[in-house]
Design a protein around this motif. Sequence first.
Motif, PDB file in Angstrom:
ATOM      1  N   LYS A  33      64.131 104.840  -6.057  1.00  0.00           N
ATOM      2  CA  LYS A  33      62.969 105.111  -6.805  1.00  0.00           C
ATOM      3  C   LYS A  33      62.734 106.373  -8.755  1.00  0.00           C
ATOM      4  O   LYS A  33      62.516 105.099  -9.198  1.00  0.00           O
ATOM      5  CB  LYS A  33      61.833 105.810  -5.925  1.00  0.00           C
ATOM      6  CG  LYS A  33      61.890 105.514  -4.711  1.00  0.00           C
ATOM      7  CD  LYS A  33      61.396 105.838  -3.813  1.00  0.00           C
ATOM      8  CE  LYS A  33      61.953 107.063  -3.300  1.00  0.00           C
ATOM      9  NZ  LYS A  33      60.592 107.944  -1.705  1.00  0.00           N
ATOM     10  N   THR A  58      65.566  92.672  -0.492  1.00  0.00           N
ATOM     11  CA  THR A  58      65.365  93.176  -0.146  1.00  0.00           C
ATOM     12  C   THR A  58      65.661  93.218   1.397  1.00  0.00           C
ATOM     13  O   THR A  58      66.200  91.783   1.471  1.00  0.00           O
ATOM     14  CB  THR A  58      63.259  93.108  -0.104  1.00  0.00           C
ATOM     15  OG1 THR A  58      63.100  91.613   0.536  1.00  0.00           O
ATOM     16  CG2 THR A  58      62.699  92.783  -1.710  1.00  0.00           C
ATOM     17  N   PHE A  76      51.883  98.908  -0.943  1.00  0.00           N
ATOM     18  CA  PHE A  76      53.953  99.767  -1.077  1.00  0.00           C
ATOM     19  C   PHE A  76      53.374 101.189  -0.505  1.00  0.00           C
ATOM     20  O   PHE A  76      52.391 102.265  -0.224  1.00  0.00           O
ATOM     21  CB  PHE A  76      53.420  99.731  -2.654  1.00  0.00           C
ATOM     22  CG  PHE A  76      53.623  98.890  -3.069  1.00  0.00           C
ATOM     23  CD1 PHE A  76      54.867  97.970  -3.493  1.00  0.00           C
ATOM     24  CD2 PHE A  76      53.343  98.271  -3.932  1.00  0.00           C
ATOM     25  CE1 PHE A  76      54.967  96.706  -4.244  1.00  0.00           C
ATOM     26  CE2 PHE A  76      52.970  97.540  -4.511  1.00  0.00           C
ATOM     27  CZ  PHE A  76      53.802  96.288  -5.168  1.00  0.00           C
ATOM     28  N   ASP A  78      56.231 104.829   0.434  1.00  0.00           N
ATOM     29  CA  ASP A  78      57.280 105.245   0.226  1.00  0.00           C
ATOM     30  C   ASP A  78      58.169 105.527   2.050  1.00  0.00           C
ATOM     31  O   ASP A  78      57.019 106.637   2.944  1.00  0.00           O
ATOM     32  CB  ASP A  78      57.072 106.455  -0.314  1.00  0.00           C
ATOM     33  CG  ASP A  78      58.090 106.971  -0.758  1.00  0.00           C
ATOM     34  OD1 ASP A  78      58.758 107.482   0.306  1.00  0.00           O
ATOM     35  OD2 ASP A  78      58.009 108.101  -1.882  1.00  0.00           O
ATOM     36  N   CYS A 114      54.920  96.545   1.133  1.00  0.00           N
ATOM     37  CA  CYS A 114      56.660  96.377   0.961  1.00  0.00           C
ATOM     38  C   CYS A 114      57.045  98.020   1.036  1.00  0.00           C
ATOM     39  O   CYS A 114      56.494  98.852   0.392  1.00  0.00           O
ATOM     40  CB  CYS A 114      56.999  96.086  -0.343  1.00  0.00           C
ATOM     41  SG  CYS A 114      58.793  96.387  -1.293  1.00  0.00           S
ATOM     42  N   THR A 116      59.620 101.355   0.851  1.00  0.00           N
ATOM     43  CA  THR A 116      60.371 101.489  -0.120  1.00  0.00           C
ATOM     44  C   THR A 116      61.137 102.999   0.235  1.00  0.00           C
ATOM     45  O   THR A 116      60.529 104.153   0.295  1.00  0.00           O
ATOM     46  CB  THR A 116      59.755 101.745  -1.495  1.00  0.00           C
ATOM     47  OG1 THR A 116      59.466 100.987  -1.721  1.00  0.00           O
ATOM     48  CG2 THR A 116      61.036 101.924  -2.557  1.00  0.00           C
ATOM     49  N   ASP A 133      62.890  97.488   0.276  1.00  0.00           N
ATOM     50  CA  ASP A 133      63.926  97.573  -1.203  1.00  0.00           C
ATOM     51  C   ASP A 133      63.709  99.228  -1.262  1.00  0.00           C
ATOM     52  O   ASP A 133      63.160  99.945  -1.012  1.00  0.00           O
ATOM     53  CB  ASP A 133      62.693  97.240  -1.942  1.00  0.00           C
ATOM     54  CG  ASP A 133      61.889  97.269  -3.237  1.00  0.00           C
ATOM     55  OD1 ASP A 133      61.327  98.603  -2.360  1.00  0.00           O
ATOM     56  OD2 ASP A 133      61.522  97.114  -4.947  1.00  0.00           O
ATOM     57  N   MET A 134      64.300  99.386  -2.850  1.00  0.00           N
ATOM     58  CA  MET A 134      64.427 101.196  -2.773  1.00  0.00           C
ATOM     59  C   MET A 134      63.859 101.105  -4.554  1.00  0.00           C
ATOM     60  O   MET A 134      63.996 102.509  -5.234  1.00  0.00           O
ATOM     61  CB  MET A 134      66.108 101.314  -3.621  1.00  0.00           C
ATOM     62  CG  MET A 134      67.109 100.798  -1.521  1.00  0.00           C
ATOM     63  SD  MET A 134      68.703 100.541  -2.500  1.00  0.00           S
ATOM     64  CE  MET A 134      68.783 102.858  -2.373  1.00  0.00           C
ATOM     65  N   GLU A 135      62.945 100.382  -4.762  1.00  0.00           N
ATOM     66  CA  GLU A 135      62.430 100.280  -6.581  1.00  0.00           C
ATOM     67  C   GLU A 135      60.950 100.208  -6.231  1.00  0.00           C
ATOM     68  O   GLU A 135      59.865 100.991  -7.296  1.00  0.00           O
ATOM     69  CB  GLU A 135      62.645  99.886  -7.384  1.00  0.00           C
ATOM     70  CG  GLU A 135      64.335 100.167  -7.948  1.00  0.00           C
ATOM     71  CD  GLU A 135      64.661  99.540  -6.761  1.00  0.00           C
ATOM     72  OE1 GLU A 135      66.650  99.616  -6.435  1.00  0.00           O
ATOM     73  OE2 GLU A 135      65.138  98.339  -6.488  1.00  0.00           O
ATOM     74  N   TYR A 137      58.363 100.868  -4.743  1.00  0.00           N
ATOM     75  CA  TYR A 137      56.960 102.220  -4.573  1.00  0.00           C
ATOM     76  C   TYR A 137      56.362 103.199  -5.798  1.00  0.00           C
ATOM     77  O   TYR A 137      55.575 103.040  -6.263  1.00  0.00           O
ATOM     78  CB  TYR A 137      57.243 102.847  -3.307  1.00  0.00           C
ATOM     79  CG  TYR A 137      56.084 103.697  -3.095  1.00  0.00           C
ATOM     80  CD1 TYR A 137      55.053 103.452  -2.108  1.00  0.00           C
ATOM     81  CD2 TYR A 137      56.030 104.520  -3.442  1.00  0.00           C
ATOM     82  CE1 TYR A 137      53.738 104.411  -2.380  1.00  0.00           C
ATOM     83  CE2 TYR A 137      55.217 106.426  -3.754  1.00  0.00           C
ATOM     84  CZ  TYR A 137      53.598 106.766  -3.399  1.00  0.00           C
ATOM     85  OH  TYR A 137      52.989 107.149  -2.623  1.00  0.00           O
TER      86      TYR A 137
END
Length: 143
Positions: A33, A58, A76, A78, A114, A116, A133-135, A137
């Motif tokens: 992030k 993802t 989104f 977090d 999604c 994150t 996923d990791m990005e 948000y």
Amino acid sequence: MLKILVTYAVQGEFTEIKWPDVEVYYVRTGIGKVKSAFHLSEAIQQVKPDIVINQGTTYGDSPYQPYSAFAGNPYFVDLDMHKMTGLGMEYRIDSSELLAARGFCQHWTESATCNTGDSFLTELTDIEGDVVDMEAYAQAFVC
């Protein structure tokens, strides 16, 4: 002419996009992030895009596969802040109004969420929605 900024975290996620009458720009954000938000912010200042598209890998129905999550009402979450909801922390973004105000995604009928987080998952537990996923948000927050 429409300007699209496409983000991807690592080279293995890159896919060239070709659309007529569209200027496409790319930014490699790195994983996570913080890096993603930083590099996307810089790219937005330089490119001034009409829309940002995040492409990547993802975790969803099958672990770590390329996944397309186009939706009319994209949400989104977090995952790291979701754990802090008892303290009143914001952890969810609904980007549908922003997209509609700019004239995008008006005819999409599907919605997707999604999640994150800053750690790798090996199973889908305690998540809202469809993929992790990791990005995304962080990028939605910046946008």
